[in-house]
Design an enzyme around this catalytic site. Structure first.
Site, PDB file in Angstrom:
ATOM      1  N   SER A 113       0.802  -1.222   0.000  1.00 40.69           N
ATOM      2  CA  SER A 113       0.000   0.000   0.000  1.00 40.69           C
ATOM      3  C   SER A 113       0.841   1.281   0.000  1.00 40.69           C
ATOM      4  O   SER A 113       1.619   1.501  -0.922  1.00 40.69           O
ATOM      5  CB  SER A 113      -0.950  -0.063   1.193  1.00 40.69           C
ATOM      6  N   GLU A 173     -12.862   5.973   6.446  1.00 35.79           N
ATOM      7  CA  GLU A 173     -11.864   6.422   7.401  1.00 35.79           C
ATOM      8  C   GLU A 173     -11.405   7.795   6.914  1.00 35.79           C
ATOM      9  O   GLU A 173     -11.403   8.059   5.708  1.00 35.79           O
ATOM     10  CB  GLU A 173     -10.658   5.475   7.419  1.00 35.79           C
ATOM     11  N   SER A 224      -0.889   1.123  17.141  1.00 36.59           N
ATOM     12  CA  SER A 224      -0.929   0.913  15.696  1.00 36.59           C
ATOM     13  C   SER A 224      -1.136  -0.574  15.395  1.00 36.59           C
ATOM     14  O   SER A 224      -0.671  -1.442  16.124  1.00 36.59           O
ATOM     15  CB  SER A 224       0.385   1.395  15.097  1.00 36.59           C
ATOM     16  N   THR A 227      -0.072  -1.647  12.484  1.00 26.81           N
ATOM     17  CA  THR A 227       0.911  -1.941  11.439  1.00 26.81           C
ATOM     18  C   THR A 227       2.353  -1.590  11.830  1.00 26.81           C
ATOM     19  O   THR A 227       3.274  -2.036  11.171  1.00 26.81           O
ATOM     20  CB  THR A 227       0.576  -1.180  10.133  1.00 26.81           C
TER      21      THR A 227
HETATM   22  C1  16G Z   1      -4.160  -0.225   7.382  1.00 25.71           C
HETATM   23  C2  16G Z   1      -5.646  -0.314   7.128  1.00 25.71           C
HETATM   24  C3  16G Z   1      -6.305   1.034   7.290  1.00 25.71           C
HETATM   25  C4  16G Z   1      -5.951   1.677   8.604  1.00 25.71           C
HETATM   26  C5  16G Z   1      -4.450   1.675   8.823  1.00 25.71           C
HETATM   27  C6  16G Z   1      -4.120   2.095  10.218  1.00 25.71           C
HETATM   28  C7  16G Z   1      -6.865  -1.627   5.498  1.00 25.71           C
HETATM   29  C8  16G Z   1      -7.014  -2.009   4.065  1.00 25.71           C
HETATM   30  N1  16G Z   1      -5.899  -0.779   5.773  1.00 25.71           N
HETATM   31  O1  16G Z   1      -3.547   0.540   6.392  1.00 25.71           O
HETATM   32  O2  16G Z   1      -7.696   0.858   7.181  1.00 25.71           O
HETATM   33  O3  16G Z   1      -6.426   2.990   8.661  1.00 25.71           O
HETATM   34  O4  16G Z   1      -3.959   0.360   8.637  1.00 25.71           O
HETATM   35  O5  16G Z   1      -2.755   1.923  10.444  1.00 25.71           O
HETATM   36  O6  16G Z   1      -7.581  -2.082   6.356  1.00 25.71           O
HETATM   37  P1  16G Z   1      -2.182   1.931  11.900  1.00 25.71           P
HETATM   38  O7  16G Z   1      -2.844   0.821  12.663  1.00 25.71           O
HETATM   39  O8  16G Z   1      -0.719   1.776  11.732  1.00 25.71           O
HETATM   40  O9  16G Z   1      -2.550   3.254  12.487  1.00 25.71           O
HETATM   41 MG    MG Z   2      -3.767   1.207   0.379  1.00 28.05          MG
END
Ligand code: 16G
Ligand code: MG
Length: 545
Positions: A67, A389, A522, A524
């Site tokens: 992404s 979002e 987070s 991610t």
């Molecule tokens: C991912 C998610 C997105 C969310 C983001 C938050 C999908 C396809 N993507 O990119 O929706 O806003 O994570 O990231 O679900 P974070 O947890 O690092 O804040």
């Molecule tokens: Mg994306």
């Protein structure tokens, strides 16, 4: 599992050894990491996708993308039969598979899981997995790893759909399972035809209003720009200039793209003072996020950001208007009312001003934790569920039941009063259900709907942006040793652990006019996000700090 299957799995898994010391988890949006350590993970997700296909007896999708991350990262995620995200019930299995230490461990895990899930192997049980990847250079070899993973389950078959946006792959999975055609051209035609339909239905009076039909799009140097170049050839009534299409030499997501524009609130590369007055939009690296912006004249590269919340508000306004035209009683005896359930889904990140605006419209607004999988699931509870979002992920979902009713209503109206405003409203709603990707949020289809609605209303981007004024806000990332130490509830608005922390946040927030703040870990990265809102920018900054 018979001996032959076991042998194939052991042999193929030993070709993709897991790097030592690496621990991955299937986060908010699949596995993501530096591409150099991902081949064993992608191979294993190939196996998982084949098993999911065997279990559901349906087409499954596997997308290779990271992404909005930097170009050296990559990732992998699975699309379920509906075209939505992999069921959350299988995520722990995905984690266990990715982290199995060696081939033996992996095969044992698969054997136990298949037994628990009643999955049968063998040539007469076939699995079908559609594979896609974004434009990252590492995608090609990772796709090969995914293919070998799928093929190591006897009778399973991987179909390489090539370079795609994430939403295209999800759309293909959904259509394949409905027995529909799934080529890229079919996707482009569905979008351009339904867009054309909305344009043809624009009321005469707004057609006369002068509106600039040029849109300038930042393609994040990724797959979205490339696909938009193709799609725009089929569109009438809209001039799209694609910049940062990846062909101009810039790097993917490097000072470009929806994530950059939304977080930094400045123009992406390739945009500047010459763009004052032009409607601009930005996609992310795999084209599932969309934000709009306009370059401010007093510029210092500053923009007026029109984010996911405002896209949601525009969509909600249009849908509500069309529903009310459709349900208008033409005479006392007519019984046109169908209590359509229209719901709106946001996360805690939504600007407070947007929520107030939506509620003032009389809409039901509900909140879920961050991540498309949560919002999408909630939106599916309504006849029409609109979710977004703030960062630009979103869609409008139509229930099957409502669509059947709408089709019938349209036929009925066409037979008695073809061409009335009421019938046009039915046709518009049907066109929206085809334009908006029902599988997952899709920047390309979202962009076409925004454009169609702005033309319908005769609105400039400035007029749209003035729907409401965002409350000043600030987001901060805090690096922490262990992000799992923070546990939240109520759609991430209340901290449950560490205990006592929420009371401290509440006490601080109370000191600010229109203060609102929350923290969440987070999904991610190894950080805690802090988000604050207040009546002035200084106050929001200070509260966040
Ligand atoms: C991912 C998610 C997105 C969310 C983001 C938050 C999908 C396809 N993507 O990119 O929706 O806003 O994570 O990231 O679900 P974070 O947890 O690092 O804040
Ligand atoms: Mg994306």
């Amino acid at each position: 599992m018979d001996e032959e299957q076991r042998k194939i799995l052991l042999e193929s898994a030993s070709r993709f050894p897991k790097p030592q010391g690496v621990k991955l988890s299937y986060g908010t949006a699949g596995f993501r990491a530096d591409a150099s350590i991902l081949s064993s993970t992608v191979f294993r997700v190939g196996i998982l996708a084949a098993l999911r296909s065997l279990k559901t007896q349906s087409f499954i999708g596997l997308m290779i993308t990271a992404s909005h991350n930097q170009v050296s990262d990559n990732g992998v995620k699975v699309a379920d039969p509906s075209g939505g995200m992999l069921t959350q019930e299988w995520e722990p299995f995905a984690d266990a598979m990715a982290n199995a230490v060696d081939a033996e461990d992996l095969v044992q895990l698969i054997t136990d899981f298949a037994k628990k899930e009643n999955i049968s192997f063998g040539a007469d049980h076939s699995g079908q997995v559609l594979l896609g990847r974004d434009t990252r250079p590492s995608g090609e070899s990772l796709l090969e790893a995914a293919k070998q993973g799928v093929n190591s389950i006897v009778g399973s078959f991987a179909a390489d759909k090539g370079v795609l946006t994430t939403p295209q792959l999800h759309w293909m999975v959904r259509c394949a399972n409905k027995g529909m055609r799934v080529s890229e051209l079919d996707y482009f035609e569905q979008l351009s035809n339904s867009f054309g339909c909305l344009i043809d239905l624009i009321p005469q009076k707004t057609m006369l209003q002068l509106m600039d039909d040029t849109l300038k799009v930042d393609g994040a140097n990724g797959v979205g720009g490339e696909k938009l170049e193709e799609l725009k050839k089929l569109l009438k009534g809209l001039v799209i200039q694609v910049h940062n299409s990846g062909k101009e030499g810039g790097f993917l997501n490097d000072r470009v793209g929806a994530d950059y524009v939304q977080k930094e609130k400045i123009v992406p590369c390739g945009f500047g003072p010459n763009d004052v007055g032009i409607r601009c939009a930005s996609l992310d690296g795999d084209a599932d996020r969309l934000v709009y912006f306009r370059v401010l004249s007093e510029s210092n590269n500053k923009i007026d950001l029109v984010d996911g919340d405002k896209i949601l508000s525009l969509f909600a306004l249009f849908m509500k208007e069309q529903l009310s035209i459709l349900n208008k009683k033409e005479n006392e005896n007519a019984n046109n009312d169908h209590p359509v359930q229209l719901g709106v889904v946001q996360t805690a990140y939504a600007n407070g001003a947007s929520t107030i605006y939506l509620k003032q419209m009389g809409l039901e607004v509900v909140f879920t934790p961050t991540g498309v999988k949560y919002l999408h699931e909630k939106a599916a509870d309504y006849d029409i569920g609109i979710y977004f979002e703030a960062n630009g992920h979103g869609a409008i979902l139509f229930s099957e039941h409502f669509l059947c009713w709408l089709e019938a209503k349209n036929s009925e109206l066409a037979s008695i009063s073809k061409g009335t405003e009421q019938q046009k409203a039915a046709l518009r709603l049907l066109a929206v259900s085809k334009l908006i990707n029902q599988a997952v949020g899709d920047a390309l289809s979202g962009l076409l709907l925004v454009e169609a609605i702005l033309q319908h209303m005769g609105w400039s981007i400035q007029k749209w942006s003035e729907l409401y004024q965002d409350l000043p806000s600030r987001q901060i990332k805090v690096k922490v040793a262990d992000r799992t130490a923070v546990i939240t509830t109520n759609a991430e608005t209340v901290v449950v652990r560490p205990s006592g922390l929420q009371e401290v946040i509440d006490a601080e927030t109370d000191k600010y006019a229109k203060g609102r703040s929350f923290i969440r870990s987070s999904g991610t990265k190894d950080v805690i996000h802090v988000c604050a809102e207040a009546s002035t920018q200084e106050a929001a900054d200070s509260l966040a700090k």
